[in-house]
Design an enzyme around this catalytic site. Structure first.
Site, PDB file in Angstrom:
ATOM      1  N   SER A 157     -25.318  62.143  23.591  1.00 17.12           N
ATOM      2  CA  SER A 157     -26.290  61.362  24.165  1.00 17.12           C
ATOM      3  C   SER A 157     -26.399  61.776  25.572  1.00 17.12           C
ATOM      4  CB  SER A 157     -25.850  59.950  24.037  1.00 17.12           C
ATOM      5  OG  SER A 157     -24.614  59.755  24.713  1.00 17.12           O
ATOM      6  N   SER A 212     -20.415  62.891  23.176  1.00 13.99           N
ATOM      7  CA  SER A 212     -21.762  63.081  23.976  1.00 13.99           C
ATOM      8  C   SER A 212     -21.544  63.735  25.497  1.00 13.99           C
ATOM      9  CB  SER A 212     -22.058  61.653  24.258  1.00 13.99           C
ATOM     10  OG  SER A 212     -22.545  61.320  23.305  1.00 13.99           O
ATOM     11  N   LYS A 215     -25.320  59.750  34.217  1.00  9.70           N
ATOM     12  CA  LYS A 215     -25.954  59.103  33.278  1.00  9.70           C
ATOM     13  C   LYS A 215     -26.152  57.876  33.505  1.00  9.70           C
ATOM     14  CE  LYS A 215     -24.710  58.856  28.324  1.00  9.70           C
ATOM     15  NZ  LYS A 215     -23.762  59.169  27.188  1.00  9.70           N
TER      16      LYS A 215
HETATM   17  N1  GLN Z   1     -23.599  61.344  18.660  1.00  5.81           N
HETATM   18  C1  GLN Z   1     -22.628  60.347  18.467  1.00  5.81           C
HETATM   19  C2  GLN Z   1     -23.272  59.104  18.337  1.00  5.81           C
HETATM   20  O1  GLN Z   1     -24.438  59.197  18.162  1.00  5.81           O
HETATM   21  C3  GLN Z   1     -21.731  60.191  19.856  1.00  5.81           C
HETATM   22  C4  GLN Z   1     -22.445  59.578  20.961  1.00  5.81           C
HETATM   23  C5  GLN Z   1     -21.515  59.252  22.183  1.00  5.81           C
HETATM   24  O2  GLN Z   1     -20.641  60.162  22.172  1.00  5.81           O
HETATM   25  N2  GLN Z   1     -21.915  58.511  23.167  1.00  5.81           N
HETATM   26  O3  GLN Z   1     -22.537  58.022  18.200  1.00  5.81           O
END
Ligand code: GLN
Length: 488
Positions: free
Chosen positions: A155, A179, A80
């Protein structure tokens, strides 16, 4: 050579170490596959062709010289794009870091490379890992490999799509509120979030420091276990890493779930869940029950507050972590801020951050401000403690807690972009593991209409990743969901 990408990381490693496969050939196949699918998927921010081929050549030379090869020798891995690789552009999919070349390696990068892994690419993600659909990337959304009009989740959408599309057998994501697990679910691959403190975050661009963890995506639980065994363990460069001994994760894969107690929070998972998700969830539980596991009812009375608690804590921490991006030492600097230091800061941040990141910085600053701190941030921390107690109680009755990973199958691109609240609600089942620190896994457990992947989520006791791997691996031996692949 393309079929080499159907092999697991363990198979590739064994063949490279055994001399029946060259690391350069594996790497070349991975690079070609990424070049072929990226126009359709937009999963990669950067493909590191020359560096990867050079590292792979190094592995082949080590093998030729008779050296003992590491546990990931010759395995191509995508990261990532929020993890620093020395000399390799690292952007967090943000305009503000568009030109950032880290002067150091993240600890996970150093550990992977020491184990012989070959880093082939940086993957697209939501900007600073904020999002559930990958649509918040400055470089455009990633497409779901199973359905081009759907989100791959977020994400870490690019990392999940990369594994689903057979570009790499393993990739890394970060999980602050789901994410890794949610894109794993949406892309039909295994996604694993380790216990808080298990894996060093040194060199991870921070989002919310009390929640962030790095973890692997793979096509099998065994590959995820292999990756975690390389990544896990204390790190002097990250004071939040735990000194807890790291068990042999692969040794946990006995194929046996007899006597394992699976907690099911029926009340919590009964509302607002898509019919296909509910059906596959019940079928997966029945498969595990038939194999000898016991299903027990557990209550998580505070889980219904998890979304507001998460979005208060995460934004508060993000507003503090993102204060460092000011255009002074590195990253984007606005050409329109020459009048004053304040103008430099504000123009740089206004032009450098996307709308969702700005929304979170403002919300986080607000909930930390004098007068609102007690009402919002402090209250959220108190409910976080109650949620942790719910889980402690559940883990007295059960070895793991099962839930769908996501209440819905992969949704359409654009479907939730105008309604942040709907987007946040997609995280209802994943954020608790971050708020409590517990490890969690998502494993492919079926499809919704239109061949849209669905994941089963298991959450474990603190530092008991082994039980999650054991159940996931046993489930794979009983089903073939994880062997299916999309046509791109
Ligand atoms: N969807 C969650 C957010 O937008 C989790 C994101 C993540 O785990 N980085 O904060």
């Amino acid at each position: 050579m393309a079929d080499v990408l159907n092999r697991t990381a363990r198979e590739i490693r064994d063949e490279v170490a055994g001399g029946t496969l060259s690391a350069v050939d594996v790497c070349g196949a991975s690079l070609d596959r990424m070049d072929a699918v990226n126009p359709a998927l937009n999963a990669f921010n950067h493909i590191a062709r020359d560096r990867a081929l050079e590292r792979a050549g190094e592995i082949d030379r080590q093998r030729a010289s008779g050296a003992t090869l590491g546990p990931l020798a010759g395995v191509p891995i995508a990261l990532k794009d929020n993890m620093c690789v020395k000399g390799m552009r690292t952007t967090a999919s943000s305009r503000i870091l568009d030109n950032f070349i880290p002067p150091y390696d993240a600890t996970v990068v150093a550990r992977l490379e020491r184990a012989g892994a070959v880093i082939v690419a940086k993957t697209n993600c939501d900007e600073f890992a904020m999002g559930s659909s990958n649509e918040n990337s400055a470089y455009g959304a990633v497409k779901n490999p199973w359905a081009a009009d759907r989100t791959p989740g977020g994400s870490s959408g690019g990392s999940a799509a990369a594994v689903a599309a057979r570009c790499v057998p393993l990739s890394l994501g970060s999980d602050t509120g789901g994410s890794i697990r949610q894109p794993g679910s949406f892309c039909g691959v295994v996604g694993f979030k380790p216990t808080y403190g298990r894996v060093s975050r040194y060199g991870l661009l921070a989002f919310a420091s009390s929640l962030d963890q790095i973890g692997p995506f793979g096509r099998t639980a065994a590959d995820a276990a292999l990756a975690l065994s390389v990544l896990a363990g204390p790190d002097g460069a990250d004071a939040t890493t735990a000194t807890e001994p790291v068990p042999d994760y692969l040794a946990a894969l006995t194929g046996d779930v007899k006597g394992i107690r699976i907690g099911v929070p029926r009340a919590f998972v009964s509302e607002g869940v898509d019919a296909d998700v509910r059906r596959t969830f019940d079928e997966a539980l029945e498969t595990l029950r038939a194999a000898g596991a016991t299903l027990v009812d557990v209550e998580l009375p505070h889980a219904k507050y998890a979304i507001p608690v998460y979005y208060l804590v995460a934004t508060a921490e993000a507003s503090s972590n993102l204060a460092r991006y000011d255009g002074v030492k590195y990253g984007y600097r606005s050409p329109h801020g020459k009048d004053s230091l304040k103008a430099l800061y504000s123009r740089t941040r206004d032009e450098g951050f996307g709308p969702e990141v700005k929304r979170r910085i403002m919300l986080g600053t607000y909930v930390l401000s004098a007068g609102y701190y007690d009402a919002f941030y402090l209250k959220a921390q108190q409910v976080r403690t109650l949620l942790r107690r719910d889980y402690e109680k559940a883990f007295q009755k059960a070895d793991v807690v099962a839930m769908p990973t996501s209440p819905m199958p992969p949704f359409k691109l654009g479907e939730k972009t105008d309604d942040p609240l709907q987007m946040y609600l997609a995280d209802v089942f994943t954020v608790s593991a971050n708020l409590t620190g517990a490890p969690g896994i998502s494993i492919p457990c079926g499809f919704a209409a239109g061949r849209l992947p669905i994941g089963l989520q298991l959450t474990g006791r603190m530092f008991d990743e082994s039980t999650l791997f054991r159940i996931a691996d046993a489930y794979e031996r009983l089903t073939d969901w994880h062997t299916q692949s999309p046509v791109i």
